[in-house]
Write a protein that holds these residues in place. Structure first.
Motif, PDB file in Angstrom:
ATOM      1  N   UNK A 219       0.807  -1.212   0.000  1.00 36.89           N
ATOM      2  CA  UNK A 219       0.000   0.000   0.000  1.00 36.89           C
ATOM      3  C   UNK A 219       0.838   1.259   0.000  1.00 36.89           C
ATOM      4  N   UNK A 220       0.304   2.312  -0.574  1.00 37.85           N
ATOM      5  CA  UNK A 220       0.903   3.640  -0.496  1.00 37.85           C
ATOM      6  C   UNK A 220       0.532   4.256   0.854  1.00 37.85           C
ATOM      7  N   UNK A 221       1.093   5.420   1.152  1.00 36.56           N
ATOM      8  CA  UNK A 221       0.744   6.122   2.393  1.00 36.56           C
ATOM      9  C   UNK A 221      -0.757   6.347   2.458  1.00 36.56           C
ATOM     10  N   UNK A 222      -1.330   6.848   1.379  1.00 35.47           N
ATOM     11  CA  UNK A 222      -2.764   7.131   1.354  1.00 35.47           C
ATOM     12  C   UNK A 222      -3.609   5.886   1.518  1.00 35.47           C
ATOM     13  N   UNK A 223      -3.184   4.784   0.910  1.00 39.96           N
ATOM     14  CA  UNK A 223      -3.958   3.547   1.013  1.00 39.96           C
ATOM     15  C   UNK A 223      -3.918   2.975   2.425  1.00 39.96           C
ATOM     16  N   UNK A 224      -2.760   3.059   3.068  1.00 33.57           N
ATOM     17  CA  UNK A 224      -2.661   2.597   4.456  1.00 33.57           C
ATOM     18  C   UNK A 224      -3.543   3.463   5.350  1.00 33.57           C
ATOM     19  N   UNK A 250       8.302  -1.554  -2.470  1.00 37.42           N
ATOM     20  CA  UNK A 250       7.951  -2.302  -3.681  1.00 37.42           C
ATOM     21  C   UNK A 250       7.580  -1.332  -4.796  1.00 37.42           C
ATOM     22  N   UNK A 251       7.755  -1.793  -6.020  1.00 37.48           N
ATOM     23  CA  UNK A 251       7.331  -1.036  -7.201  1.00 37.48           C
ATOM     24  C   UNK A 251       6.198  -1.795  -7.856  1.00 37.48           C
ATOM     25  N   UNK A 252       5.025  -1.177  -7.933  1.00 37.21           N
ATOM     26  CA  UNK A 252       3.835  -1.837  -8.450  1.00 37.21           C
ATOM     27  C   UNK A 252       3.555  -1.376  -9.874  1.00 37.21           C
ATOM     28  N   UNK A 253       3.391  -2.339 -10.769  1.00 37.31           N
ATOM     29  CA  UNK A 253       2.981  -2.009 -12.129  1.00 37.31           C
ATOM     30  C   UNK A 253       1.466  -1.808 -12.134  1.00 37.31           C
ATOM     31  N   UNK A 254       1.022  -0.674 -12.658  1.00 36.58           N
ATOM     32  CA  UNK A 254      -0.404  -0.372 -12.685  1.00 36.58           C
ATOM     33  C   UNK A 254      -1.045  -0.936 -13.954  1.00 36.58           C
ATOM     34  N   UNK A 255      -2.366  -0.875 -14.009  1.00 35.69           N
ATOM     35  CA  UNK A 255      -3.082  -1.324 -15.209  1.00 35.69           C
ATOM     36  C   UNK A 255      -2.765  -0.432 -16.396  1.00 35.69           C
ATOM     37  N   UNK A 256      -2.315   0.795 -16.115  1.00 39.53           N
ATOM     38  CA  UNK A 256      -1.960   1.740 -17.182  1.00 39.53           C
ATOM     39  C   UNK A 256      -0.492   1.611 -17.591  1.00 39.53           C
ATOM     40  N   UNK A 257       0.206   0.605 -17.028  1.00 41.36           N
ATOM     41  CA  UNK A 257       1.604   0.277 -17.319  1.00 41.36           C
ATOM     42  C   UNK A 257       2.596   1.310 -16.770  1.00 41.36           C
ATOM     43  N   UNK A 258       2.152   2.162 -15.873  1.00 43.16           N
ATOM     44  CA  UNK A 258       3.084   3.024 -15.155  1.00 43.16           C
ATOM     45  C   UNK A 258       3.523   2.270 -13.899  1.00 43.16           C
ATOM     46  N   UNK A 259       4.393   2.875 -13.104  1.00 44.62           N
ATOM     47  CA  UNK A 259       4.848   2.226 -11.874  1.00 44.62           C
ATOM     48  C   UNK A 259       4.715   3.190 -10.699  1.00 44.62           C
ATOM     49  N   UNK A 260       4.271   2.648  -9.565  1.00 42.48           N
ATOM     50  CA  UNK A 260       4.162   3.453  -8.363  1.00 42.48           C
ATOM     51  C   UNK A 260       4.947   2.773  -7.244  1.00 42.48           C
ATOM     52  N   UNK A 261       5.456   3.585  -6.326  1.00 43.69           N
ATOM     53  CA  UNK A 261       6.185   3.062  -5.180  1.00 43.69           C
ATOM     54  C   UNK A 261       5.212   2.857  -4.026  1.00 43.69           C
ATOM     55  N   UNK A 262       5.330   1.715  -3.374  1.00 38.04           N
ATOM     56  CA  UNK A 262       4.468   1.410  -2.238  1.00 38.04           C
ATOM     57  C   UNK A 262       5.289   0.681  -1.179  1.00 38.04           C
ATOM     58  N   UNK A 263       4.621   0.246  -0.118  1.00 39.20           N
ATOM     59  CA  UNK A 263       5.293  -0.413   1.002  1.00 39.20           C
ATOM     60  C   UNK A 263       4.624  -1.742   1.291  1.00 39.20           C
ATOM     61  N   UNK A 264       5.398  -2.672   1.824  1.00 33.28           N
ATOM     62  CA  UNK A 264       4.874  -3.998   2.157  1.00 33.28           C
ATOM     63  C   UNK A 264       5.593  -4.503   3.403  1.00 33.28           C
ATOM     64  N   UNK A 265       5.020  -5.516   4.022  1.00 33.19           N
ATOM     65  CA  UNK A 265       5.674  -6.154   5.154  1.00 33.19           C
ATOM     66  C   UNK A 265       6.894  -6.939   4.669  1.00 33.19           C
ATOM     67  N   UNK A 266       7.750  -7.324   5.595  1.00 30.52           N
ATOM     68  CA  UNK A 266       9.027  -7.939   5.235  1.00 30.52           C
ATOM     69  C   UNK A 266       8.881  -9.271   4.503  1.00 30.52           C
TER      70      UNK A 266
END
Length: 388
Positions: A219-224, A250-266
């Motif tokens: 999740x991103x900051x906003x999603x968390x 983590x780097x998440x590939x979106x449905x629009x093929x861009x990439x966003x940075x997010x966070x995950x547990x270890x």
């Protein structure tokens, strides 16, 4: 440390699996287990087919039936009601981590100007005395009238007082009858051991953030922040900064093929390694399903644009009053407008829209037919009627 790259397909499947939609909705039923997996289930009054909370649970195990939730709330005391982003049921075990939310809501309501007509202390005291003496009461037990011009959201003084004490944790939902809420003193509803348990604010924030990431996969900051809506964005950022060594970027590939940075547990890499493809079962989801609720996340991961239109004037609606997304595997393949007529015992299909660019061969229509048949049994009607 280099961010872990997660493909769009993996991201979709991880999110669906974390939310209990990765597997077919069959097998032994554990209603409380489903609620714990989600963290909470939103309550909603609107009943077009079945109320949102019942539909959300049924989507995850189709052995679920509507009376089961009331038993967990009113008899087992294994869940309680409070406010996440909206009124929700929450596992009772989570009560110690929810104390800050009671405090946040009280502080919010106490801010000057937040409530147009703050409930008078004498009214609150009188209500508490009645409940203490008489036992659980609903809003129908009181007869004060709303002050001033009558508007859609106007509330009489007793309702404002009940809401205030419920939000602040002084009162709790004891049970519901025909969805009418009955209030009782919190100490008579919440188990004494949990009610007495104290956790520091930092401990509660840590639990809420980790529990959100656990239930999202990433999740991103906003999603968390939006997951429980019991934290501020600043609190999430501060938590991420002090927890950096125990998390993974983590780097998440979106449905629009861009990439966003997010966070995950270890353990994110282990989760991906054991990830199974999402079931090919076709499901009609509720508009308030947690997978649907965060519209930005929904659009980024699935390329599915959706909005709830029951409060939109009819002339401005794009789809309809209460339209259900259709999920198959890890794709949203369409949307459908369905309404249950319990009096005449049929499920009425009012409208249906295949998703743009998604083919609907006979096999997919058969899957939809099967899901409508299952939904018919869920609400207890005899026939499915297409009026499209």
């Amino acid at each position: 440390m280099k961010p872990i790259s997660i493909s769009n397909k993996e991201a979709r499947q991880l999110w669906l699996s974390s939310q209990g939609l990765g597997d077919a909705p069959t097998g032994p039923l554990d209603v409380l287990g489903i609620i714990k997996k989600l963290g909470f289930v939103q309550l909603d009054t609107i009943q077009v087919v079945s109320r949102a909370h019942h539909h959300i649970l049924w989507s995850r195990n189709q052995h679920y039936r509507e009376p089961m939730l009331d038993q967990l709330l009113g008899q087992d005391r294994s869940i309680f009601e409070h406010f996440t982003h909206d009124a929700s049921v929450i596992p009772m075990d989570y009560l110690p981590m929810w104390r800050r939310q009671f405090r946040r809501k009280k502080e919010q309501m106490d801010r000057p100007g937040w409530l147009k007509n703050p409930p008078d202390k004498s009214i609150r005291k009188a209500i508490l005395e009645r409940i203490r003496k008489e036992g659980p009461l609903s809003t129908h037990a009181f007869d004060t009238k709303a002050v001033g011009e009558k508007k859609m959201w106007s509330r009489p003084p007793h309702k404002l007082a009940l809401d205030y004490m419920w939000y602040s944790g002084e009162l709790a939902t004891c049970h519901r009858a025909n969805f009418t809420k009955f209030y009782d003193l919190a100490e008579r509803v919440f188990p004494a051991e949990l009610h007495r348990t104290k956790m520091s604010d930092e401990e509660q924030i840590d639990w809420l953030c980790r529990a959100a990431l656990d239930r999202m996969g990433f999740g991103t900051v906003g999603e968390v922040q939006r997951y429980w809506d019991a934290l501020s964005a600043t609190e999430v950022r501060d938590w991420l900064a002090r927890s950096d060594s125990t998390l993974q970027t983590v780097e998440i590939e979106t449905a629009q093929r861009s990439r966003i940075t997010a966070f995950a547990l270890a353990d994110i890499e282990e989760r991906i390694d054991v990830l199974k493809p999402a079931t090919s079962r076709l499901r009609i989801l509720n508009p308030f399903d947690p997978v649907i609720r965060d519209r930005d996340r929904l659009s980024r991961l699935f390329g599915f644009e959706y909005r709830v239109e029951m409060f939109v004037p009819e002339a401005k609606r794009i789809w309809g009053y209460y339209v259900y997304p259709i999920l198959e595997g890890h794709r949203f393949v369409g949307r459908i407008e369905v309404k249950a007529d319990r009096k005449n015992s049929f499920l009425n299909v009012i409208n249906f829209w295949p998703e743009k660019g998604c083919q609907w061969p006979g096999s997919r229509y058969q899957k939809l037919t099967s899901e409508l048949e299952r939904m018919k049994k869920f609400v207890g009607v005899n026939d499915v009627v297409w009026t499209v």
